[in-house]
Enzyme design. Structure first.
Site, PDB file in Angstrom:
ATOM      1  N   GLU A 152     -48.927 -25.236  35.842  1.00 16.72           N
ATOM      2  CA  GLU A 152     -49.083 -24.473  34.602  1.00 16.72           C
ATOM      3  C   GLU A 152     -50.136 -25.142  33.733  1.00 16.72           C
ATOM      4  O   GLU A 152     -50.409 -26.329  33.897  1.00 16.72           O
ATOM      5  CB  GLU A 152     -47.758 -24.493  33.810  1.00 16.72           C
ATOM      6  CG  GLU A 152     -46.594 -23.893  34.524  1.00 16.72           C
ATOM      7  CD  GLU A 152     -45.268 -24.351  33.897  1.00 16.72           C
ATOM      8  OE1 GLU A 152     -45.226 -24.598  32.682  1.00 16.72           O
ATOM      9  OE2 GLU A 152     -44.301 -24.474  34.662  1.00 16.72           O
TER      10      GLU A 152
ATOM     11  N   LYS B 238     -51.402 -26.987  30.494  1.00 16.97           N
ATOM     12  CA  LYS B 238     -50.751 -27.855  29.513  1.00 16.97           C
ATOM     13  C   LYS B 238     -51.271 -27.465  28.135  1.00 16.97           C
ATOM     14  O   LYS B 238     -52.439 -27.691  27.801  1.00 16.97           O
ATOM     15  CB  LYS B 238     -51.064 -29.325  29.820  1.00 16.97           C
ATOM     16  CG  LYS B 238     -50.270 -30.282  28.947  1.00 16.97           C
ATOM     17  CD  LYS B 238     -50.400 -31.705  29.469  1.00 16.97           C
ATOM     18  CE  LYS B 238     -49.468 -32.659  28.766  1.00 16.97           C
ATOM     19  NZ  LYS B 238     -49.654 -32.747  27.336  1.00 16.97           N
TER      20      LYS B 238
ATOM     21  N   ASP C 172     -51.817 -27.534  24.235  1.00 18.29           N
ATOM     22  CA  ASP C 172     -51.893 -28.621  23.258  1.00 18.29           C
ATOM     23  C   ASP C 172     -51.264 -28.171  21.940  1.00 18.29           C
ATOM     24  O   ASP C 172     -51.950 -27.726  21.024  1.00 18.29           O
ATOM     25  CB  ASP C 172     -53.362 -28.995  23.052  1.00 18.29           C
ATOM     26  CG  ASP C 172     -53.500 -30.349  22.394  1.00 18.29           C
ATOM     27  OD1 ASP C 172     -52.460 -31.009  22.179  1.00 18.29           O
ATOM     28  OD2 ASP C 172     -54.640 -30.741  22.089  1.00 18.29           O
TER      29      ASP C 172
ATOM     30  N   CYS D 297     -77.231 -42.497  -6.383  1.00 20.99           N
ATOM     31  CA  CYS D 297     -76.912 -41.156  -5.886  1.00 20.99           C
ATOM     32  C   CYS D 297     -78.210 -40.455  -5.485  1.00 20.99           C
ATOM     33  O   CYS D 297     -79.180 -40.452  -6.255  1.00 20.99           O
ATOM     34  CB  CYS D 297     -76.193 -40.373  -6.981  1.00 20.99           C
ATOM     35  SG  CYS D 297     -76.040 -38.621  -6.616  1.00 20.99           S
TER      36      CYS D 297
ATOM     37  N   CYS E   6     -78.842 -37.454  -8.280  1.00 19.14           N
ATOM     38  CA  CYS E   6     -79.151 -37.679  -9.700  1.00 19.14           C
ATOM     39  C   CYS E   6     -79.687 -39.076  -9.979  1.00 19.14           C
ATOM     40  O   CYS E   6     -80.132 -39.362 -11.087  1.00 19.14           O
ATOM     41  CB  CYS E   6     -77.921 -37.413 -10.557  1.00 19.14           C
ATOM     42  SG  CYS E   6     -76.648 -38.663 -10.351  1.00 19.14           S
TER      43      CYS E   6
ATOM     44  N   CYS F 264     -70.524 -41.185  -6.872  1.00 20.28           N
ATOM     45  CA  CYS F 264     -71.468 -41.039  -7.970  1.00 20.28           C
ATOM     46  C   CYS F 264     -70.597 -40.724  -9.177  1.00 20.28           C
ATOM     47  O   CYS F 264     -69.869 -39.744  -9.175  1.00 20.28           O
ATOM     48  CB  CYS F 264     -72.404 -39.865  -7.675  1.00 20.28           C
ATOM     49  SG  CYS F 264     -73.229 -39.246  -9.141  1.00 20.28           S
TER      50      CYS F 264
HETATM   51  S1  IVH Z   1     -42.863 -29.301  30.778  1.00 14.75           S
HETATM   52  C1  IVH Z   1     -39.897 -32.931  31.079  1.00 14.75           C
HETATM   53  N1  IVH Z   1     -44.861 -27.609  30.647  1.00 14.75           N
HETATM   54  O1  IVH Z   1     -46.572 -31.663  27.209  1.00 14.75           O
HETATM   55  C2  IVH Z   1     -41.083 -32.103  31.050  1.00 14.75           C
HETATM   56  N2  IVH Z   1     -44.760 -29.348  29.042  1.00 14.75           N
HETATM   57  O2  IVH Z   1     -46.234 -34.726  27.821  1.00 14.75           O
HETATM   58  C3  IVH Z   1     -41.029 -31.038  30.037  1.00 14.75           C
HETATM   59  N3  IVH Z   1     -46.551 -29.288  27.374  1.00 14.75           N
HETATM   60  O3  IVH Z   1     -43.586 -32.601  25.633  1.00 14.75           O
HETATM   61  C4  IVH Z   1     -42.333 -30.526  29.669  1.00 14.75           C
HETATM   62  N4  IVH Z   1     -47.555 -27.495  28.141  1.00 14.75           N
HETATM   63  O4  IVH Z   1     -44.963 -30.720  24.632  1.00 14.75           O
HETATM   64  C5  IVH Z   1     -44.286 -28.701  30.118  1.00 14.75           C
HETATM   65  N5  IVH Z   1     -46.538 -26.011  30.613  1.00 14.75           N
HETATM   66  C6  IVH Z   1     -45.972 -27.090  30.088  1.00 14.75           C
HETATM   67  C7  IVH Z   1     -46.494 -27.732  28.947  1.00 14.75           C
HETATM   68  C8  IVH Z   1     -45.859 -28.876  28.458  1.00 14.75           C
HETATM   69  C9  IVH Z   1     -47.560 -28.435  27.218  1.00 14.75           C
HETATM   70  C10 IVH Z   1     -46.292 -30.473  26.511  1.00 14.75           C
HETATM   71  C11 IVH Z   1     -44.878 -30.616  26.038  1.00 14.75           C
HETATM   72  C12 IVH Z   1     -44.386 -31.919  26.558  1.00 14.75           C
HETATM   73  C13 IVH Z   1     -45.657 -32.649  26.820  1.00 14.75           C
HETATM   74  C14 IVH Z   1     -45.426 -33.631  27.931  1.00 14.75           C
END
Ligand code: IVH
Length: 672
Positions: A111, A113, A115, A408, A411, A426
């Site tokens: 999946e 990740k 942010d 500055c 001025c 300033c």
């Molecule tokens: S699974 C025990 N899936 O990344 C694992 N986490 O460093 C549970 N995050 O705390 C997390 N996208 O805040 C999972 N598709 C995703 C994610 C994801 C972002 C974040 C989440 C987690 C951190 C792990």
């Protein structure tokens, strides 16, 4: 149709359209039609309040602000993931999984990740019940009401989860990139905090005390985890299948997931998305790799910090090298002077970067940066790229040191560095750059709202010395205005009429418009709630300001300092002469009953008061028209005496100040 049935039908329809809009991103009705359904529901619920339920779509923003969030313990810890940065590390992870599973077959789900900020949501009998932050992984903050405002969180699931009464969903709350930029623009216009990146904006929003404000923040959630009660696990063993179910139940599940047969398919996915990361409209910082079978999660187990069945593959930071061509020093509204690096333009993460702030003199020293240096710049989710480091191997012999200006650049006045600040300033209040920025701020949309008085015009007015402070604009002459570039008679007339209209803006806008440091639109509103005129605000003492909700020490100090400066008092006097309304309008003044013994009187508090905190006592005094002062003088009317009083008591006795005890005070208020 019976009212009850109509209400149910409306709720179902609204929930369905919500799901289509926020989850499927595919609407079948217009905004107008949607609003009509919502309005009908609101009206029916108003007529039949006994039929309101907490899961009604009208109840997303129901509750009052909370001061502190209660703590809740997670049923299963919310662990974090170990990070990997290379192909080899990912292959190592797979080797460990293979060994621990001792020959069992396994698959992976990969999946994106996201942010953002991790949260958990608990559902009971298909209804949203509670929501919390990750916190330290074991306990988190109960932010049920704030999460309830997020429209992609279903209040009722669309499809029941067979055999399960209670379940937990985990996911990542985030803001889409364009929504985040819009939010920041609005924050800046209001003089409120601007967030460095969308993750900070999300975390900040979830921590707000007032769900009404949270509801205005463009928050969304991708869910990535379903937890069912023990004993029901067999049926829900496949993580991939669970995510499909969650989507059908009405949750927003990121659709860029993939089921992989082996680690090489996983690596392909990682490579693909590292290249494509800019294509999605939200920030992603890597890929999460998970073993698919929850049964195997059990076999693999976890370390104290992270599970052995999952790992994150982190994308490389978006970095690039460029050359520092110049540094200029930008003067702000309050006189702060910030170094800005001008760089050889380079393309980074979808935008061309030409400038980067170097923050302050200390940062220049820390980086040991010189003109002509080759530097590495990085762009995380941050809007402003950061200069990370100097590539010293490329430093040229003719590189020149960057020194802070002594005067500055606008001025020519002397530049000062205050002890407790990193910035240089300033301190010439009449510095044309500061003057122009103050006037622009004064006229801006959320302040006095004088349309047409923008940057270009203000620049002409200040350069030609027609105005030198915000109050001067109320004395502009038509002929002088008309003679300016791109003006003429008609525009001059228009502008003057807008300036005239601005004389009767609310007190809240005027306070914000004054440009007091640290006082944004929100704080101005808090101040205008307490005081009914600029004069009252001017006379307020530091301690009194501190008792106002939303006003911290920095703000209180800044207000007091603002009203100490003659330059500011002169501007205020001129505004008054111009006929600018300096107090609350009639409709702004809320009817308040005051108590005669307190109204207009000055109180000093000493010792410990038993039944009230000091803040509560001060608030009560001020709500009833009294003042609270920090020290006893001949102007003090009452000393409110608590247990173990300090020297204020002796002084009060000496000066013959009336002394009242807590009980008397409370009975005056009718609380005794
Ligand atoms: S699974 C025990 N899936 O990344 C694992 N986490 O460093 C549970 N995050 O705390 C997390 N996208 O805040 C999972 N598709 C995703 C994610 C994801 C972002 C974040 C989440 C987690 C951190 C792990």
């Amino acid at each position: 149709m019976h009212v009850k049935d109509r209400i149910k039908k409306l709720r179902d329809d609204i929930n369905y359209h919500n799901y289509r809009y926020y989850v499927l991103d595919n609407t079948v009705i217009s905004d107008y039609e949607y609003d009509k359904l919502m309005q009908e529901l609101i009206n029916l619920e108003k007529e039949h309040p006994e039929l309101i339920t907490p899961d009604s779509p009208t109840q997303r923003i129901g509750e009052e602000p909370t001061k502190v969030f209660p703590t809740i313990t997670h049923s299963v810890p919310m662990l974090s993931l170990s990070n990997t940065y290379t192909k080899e590390e990912v292959i190592d992870f797979d080797r460990r999984v293979k060994n621990l599973l001792g020959g069992e077959k396994y698959q992976y789900v990969v999946e994106l990740k996201i942010d953002g900020v991790a949260v958990c949501l608990i559902y009971r009998n298909g209804r949203y019940g509670q929501g919390a932050t990750r916190g330290d992984g074991f306990t988190g903050d109960d932010i049920t009401q704030n999460l309830k405002t997020i429209k992609s969180i279903p209040l009722n699931i669309l499809k029941p989860l067979e055999g399960v009464d209670e379940f937990e969903v985990r996911g990542e709350v985030f803001m889409k990139r364009n929504e985040f930029i819009k939010l920041n623009k609005m924050q800046a216009e209001k003089g409120e905090k601007v967030f460095a990146n969308s993750r900070n904006a999300t975390a900040g929003s979830l921590k707000l005390q007032d769900p009404k404000i949270v509801a205005e923040r463009p928050l969304t959630i991708f869910v990535y985890y379903l937890l069912v009660e023990k004993g029901k696990k067999d049926k829900y063993d496949s993580h991939y299948h669970n995510l499909k179910l969650l989507y059908e139940m009405g949750f927003l599940v990121n659709q860029n997931l993939r089921l992989c047969k082996n680690i090489y398919e996983v690596l392909d996915y990682c490579k693909e998305w590292e290249e494509k990361r800019e294509e999605v409209g939200y920030e992603i910082d890597g890929v999460v790799i998970k073993v698919n079978s929850l049964g195997q999660w059990g076999i693999l187990g976890s370390t104290a910090k992270s599970p052995r069945w999952s790992i994150a593959f982190k994308f490389k930071a978006k970095k690039i090298e460029t050359v520092i061509k110049d540094v200029f020093w930008q003067v702000g509204r309050t006189g702060s002077i910030t170094p800005v690096a001008v760089m050889e333009p380079v393309s980074l993460a979808g935008t061309v970067v030409k400038r980067a702030t170097l923050h302050n003199v200390d940062e220049i020293k820390r980086l040991n940066i010189m003109l002509g240096d080759t530097v590495v710049i990085e762009k995380g989710g941050d809007i402003i790229p950061k200069v990370i480091e100097v590539d010293f191997s490329k430093r040229k012999p003719d590189a020149k040191p960057i020194s802070a200006p002594e005067r500055c650049s606008v001025c020519g006045s002397e530049v000062v560095r205050f002890e407790d600040e990193a910035a240089i300033r300033c301190i010439n209040f009449s510095c044309p750059e500061q003057v122009a920025k103050r006037i622009e701020h004064f006229a801006s949309r959320n302040a006095m709202d004088i349309g047409g008085l923008g940057e270009a015009l203000v620049e002409q007015l200040t350069e030609n010395r027609i105005v030198s402070n915000p109050a001067d604009i109320y004395f502009l002459e038509k002929e002088k205005l008309a003679a300016l570039e791109r003006m003429g008679n008609k525009s001059a007339e228009n502008l003057l009429s807008k300036i005239e209209q601005s004389k009767s803006r609310s007190l809240e806008r005027l306070i914000f418009a004054l440009g007091i440091r640290y006082i944004g639109a929100g704080a101005a509103k808090d101040l205008a709630k307490r005081f009914s005129s600029i004069n009252e605000l001017r006379n307020a003492e530091f301690e009194e300001l501190l008792t106002i909700e939303g006003i911290g020490e920095k703000m209180a100090k800044s207000v007091v300092e603002f009203f100490r400066r003659d330059e500011n008092l002169n501007v205020l006097e001129k505004l008054r002469k111009a006929g600018v309304l300096m107090e609350k309008k009639k409709e702004e003044v809320t009817e308040r009953k005051t108590i005669e013994e307190i109204d207009g009187k000055t109180f000093v508090l000493t010792g410990t008061i038993e039944r009230l905190t000091r803040e509560e006592a001060s608030k009560l005094i001020m709500e009833n028209g009294g003042k609270v002062s920090s020290s006893v003088s001949k102007n003090t009317d009452y000393l409110l005496l608590g247990e173990n009083p300090g020297s204020k008591y002796d002084k009060a006795v000496k000066l013959g100040v009336k002394i009242i005890k807590e009980d008397d005070f409370l009975s005056i208020l009718g609380m005794g």
